[in-house]
Design a protein around this motif. Structure first.
Motif, PDB file in Angstrom:
ATOM      1  N   MET A   1      36.395  34.856  70.378  1.00  0.00           N
ATOM      2  CA  MET A   1      37.703  34.407  70.862  1.00  0.00           C
ATOM      3  C   MET A   1      38.732  34.321  69.728  1.00  0.00           C
ATOM      4  O   MET A   1      39.825  34.834  69.811  1.00  0.00           O
ATOM      5  CB  MET A   1      37.574  33.041  71.530  1.00  0.00           C
ATOM      6  N   ILE A   2      38.351  33.637  68.596  1.00  0.00           N
ATOM      7  CA  ILE A   2      39.286  33.412  67.500  1.00  0.00           C
ATOM      8  C   ILE A   2      38.788  34.057  66.214  1.00  0.00           C
ATOM      9  O   ILE A   2      37.624  33.906  65.845  1.00  0.00           O
ATOM     10  CB  ILE A   2      39.498  31.910  67.232  1.00  0.00           C
ATOM     11  N   SER A   3      39.677  34.769  65.545  1.00  0.00           N
ATOM     12  CA  SER A   3      39.466  35.195  64.164  1.00  0.00           C
ATOM     13  C   SER A   3      40.227  34.237  63.263  1.00  0.00           C
ATOM     14  O   SER A   3      41.433  34.053  63.439  1.00  0.00           O
ATOM     15  CB  SER A   3      39.994  36.619  63.943  1.00  0.00           C
ATOM     16  N   VAL A   4      39.538  33.629  62.321  1.00  0.00           N
ATOM     17  CA  VAL A   4      40.175  32.712  61.381  1.00  0.00           C
ATOM     18  C   VAL A   4      40.482  33.463  60.090  1.00  0.00           C
ATOM     19  O   VAL A   4      39.604  34.143  59.544  1.00  0.00           O
ATOM     20  CB  VAL A   4      39.283  31.499  61.070  1.00  0.00           C
ATOM     21  N   VAL A   5      41.702  33.350  59.605  1.00  0.00           N
ATOM     22  CA  VAL A   5      42.116  33.998  58.359  1.00  0.00           C
ATOM     23  C   VAL A   5      42.490  32.911  57.355  1.00  0.00           C
ATOM     24  O   VAL A   5      43.355  32.076  57.627  1.00  0.00           O
ATOM     25  CB  VAL A   5      43.310  34.952  58.594  1.00  0.00           C
ATOM     26  N   ILE A   6      41.834  32.934  56.204  1.00  0.00           N
ATOM     27  CA  ILE A   6      42.056  31.925  55.164  1.00  0.00           C
ATOM     28  C   ILE A   6      42.502  32.621  53.886  1.00  0.00           C
ATOM     29  O   ILE A   6      41.728  33.389  53.290  1.00  0.00           O
ATOM     30  CB  ILE A   6      40.775  31.124  54.885  1.00  0.00           C
ATOM     31  N   PRO A   7      43.732  32.407  53.418  1.00  0.00           N
ATOM     32  CA  PRO A   7      44.160  32.973  52.141  1.00  0.00           C
ATOM     33  C   PRO A   7      43.613  32.120  50.994  1.00  0.00           C
ATOM     34  O   PRO A   7      43.631  30.890  51.060  1.00  0.00           O
ATOM     35  CB  PRO A   7      45.681  32.887  52.212  1.00  0.00           C
ATOM     36  N   THR A   8      43.106  32.762  49.943  1.00  0.00           N
ATOM     37  CA  THR A   8      42.546  32.017  48.821  1.00  0.00           C
ATOM     38  C   THR A   8      43.036  32.558  47.489  1.00  0.00           C
ATOM     39  O   THR A   8      43.354  33.739  47.350  1.00  0.00           O
ATOM     40  CB  THR A   8      41.004  32.068  48.827  1.00  0.00           C
ATOM     41  N   PHE A   9      43.056  31.654  46.521  1.00  0.00           N
ATOM     42  CA  PHE A   9      43.297  32.033  45.129  1.00  0.00           C
ATOM     43  C   PHE A   9      42.687  30.930  44.270  1.00  0.00           C
ATOM     44  O   PHE A   9      43.190  29.812  44.247  1.00  0.00           O
ATOM     45  CB  PHE A   9      44.792  32.184  44.837  1.00  0.00           C
ATOM     46  N   ASN A  10      41.551  31.249  43.634  1.00  0.00           N
ATOM     47  CA  ASN A  10      40.821  30.262  42.830  1.00  0.00           C
ATOM     48  C   ASN A  10      40.621  28.960  43.620  1.00  0.00           C
ATOM     49  O   ASN A  10      41.047  27.885  43.221  1.00  0.00           O
ATOM     50  CB  ASN A  10      41.555  29.992  41.521  1.00  0.00           C
ATOM     51  N   ALA A  11      39.952  29.100  44.770  1.00  0.00           N
ATOM     52  CA  ALA A  11      39.815  27.994  45.719  1.00  0.00           C
ATOM     53  C   ALA A  11      38.414  27.401  45.749  1.00  0.00           C
ATOM     54  O   ALA A  11      38.000  26.835  46.764  1.00  0.00           O
ATOM     55  CB  ALA A  11      40.203  28.479  47.119  1.00  0.00           C
ATOM     56  N   GLN A  12      37.666  27.506  44.664  1.00  0.00           N
ATOM     57  CA  GLN A  12      36.277  27.055  44.685  1.00  0.00           C
ATOM     58  C   GLN A  12      36.133  25.555  44.975  1.00  0.00           C
ATOM     59  O   GLN A  12      35.116  25.119  45.493  1.00  0.00           O
ATOM     60  CB  GLN A  12      35.590  27.377  43.357  1.00  0.00           C
ATOM     61  N   HIS A  13      37.152  24.770  44.643  1.00  0.00           N
ATOM     62  CA  HIS A  13      37.060  23.327  44.841  1.00  0.00           C
ATOM     63  C   HIS A  13      37.447  22.886  46.248  1.00  0.00           C
ATOM     64  O   HIS A  13      37.217  21.734  46.609  1.00  0.00           O
ATOM     65  CB  HIS A  13      37.936  22.590  43.823  1.00  0.00           C
ATOM     66  N   SER A  14      38.021  23.780  47.044  1.00  0.00           N
ATOM     67  CA  SER A  14      38.532  23.369  48.356  1.00  0.00           C
ATOM     68  C   SER A  14      38.019  24.202  49.519  1.00  0.00           C
ATOM     69  O   SER A  14      38.075  23.767  50.677  1.00  0.00           O
ATOM     70  CB  SER A  14      40.071  23.416  48.360  1.00  0.00           C
TER      71      SER A  14
END
Length: 245
Positions: A1-14
């Motif tokens: 039903m849903i595709s989730v899109v997450i933009p990242t840049f050096n996001a290891q802590h979050s």
């Protein structure tokens, strides 16, 4: 039903907390795929995304370009754009499914939905940031990217999707959607308070309002970015400061 899109840049802590909040919805079949659109991370972001079973898309740095690249890869009829560092409260998938059902049944015309913004931090600055987000949404119907954005793929394509902008990509898309095609769900999008503390909450809030004011006044986004800097640049500066300390 849903595709989730997450933009990242050096996001290891979050990133891990963001992905964890999607697990119940994946179990229920509401979330069908997760796409991490990365803008050039040099930390453990890829390892975390891969370990969670997310698909990784490499894109030019800049949330607008990353979100656009992630959406192009998405395969399902609804898109949920969610920033790394934001996690969705338990039960959010029920609100999302209800919104989707109302649109599919024709009880509501095609519309996007966002979540209520909450900052995971104590103190006056955090509460002020929340009030400003609520005021901005109530008055202008311009949600923060940190609030998430859920919308049908057909509507996303109709308005032209995210522009490859260095900042304010969320405002740009919301303005093209228009007030009547934006709803606020009861579920909360909770923003990691550490990022706000690092950036000084009141300073961050003031900068966001200044950027918004200039944008609404017609100042080109590239000119605003030249003055205030892009999110990726600020993340890079924070990492450099940590290494130097």
């Amino acid at each position: 039903m849903i595709s989730v899109v997450i933009p990242t840049f050096n996001a290891q802590h979050s990133l891990a907390e963001t992905l964890t909040s999607l697990v119940p919805a994946a179990v229920e079949g509401v979330v069908c795929e997760v796409i991490v659109a990365d803008g050039g991370s040099t930390d453990r972001t890829f390892d975390i995304a891969d370990g969670a079973g997310a698909e990784i898309v490499k894109a030019p740095a800049g949330r607008g370009a990353q979100l656009r690249a992630g959406a192009e890869r998405a395969r399902f009829p609804w898109l949920l754009f969610l920033n790394s560092g934001t996690y969705l409260d338990a039960g959010w998938e029920r609100d999302a499914a209800q919104h989707i059902e109302r649109v599919k049944s024709g009880r509501r015309k095609a519309a996007a939905a966002t979540f209520r913004f909450v900052l995971d931090d104590e103190g006056f600055g955090a509460r002020m940031a929340e009030r400003m987000a609520a005021f901005r949404m109530g008055l202008l119907k311009l949600p923060y990217g940190d609030q998430g954005l859920l919308l049908p793929r057909t509507l996303y394509d109709e308005v032209g999707g995210f522009g490859a902008l260095p900042l304010l990509e969320d405002v740009d898309l919301a303005r093209r959607l228009g007030r009547r095609r934006l709803a606020v769900l009861n579920a909360r999008a909770v923003m990691d308070g550490e990022r706000y503390r690092q950036d000084r909450t009141l300073t961050r809030t003031a900068r966001a309002q200044a950027c918004l004011g200039l944008y609404l006044a017609g100042v080109p986004v590239k000119a605003i970015a030249a003055v205030f800097g892009s999110p990726q640049k600020r993340v890079s500066e924070t990492i450099a400061e940590r290494r130097a300390s």
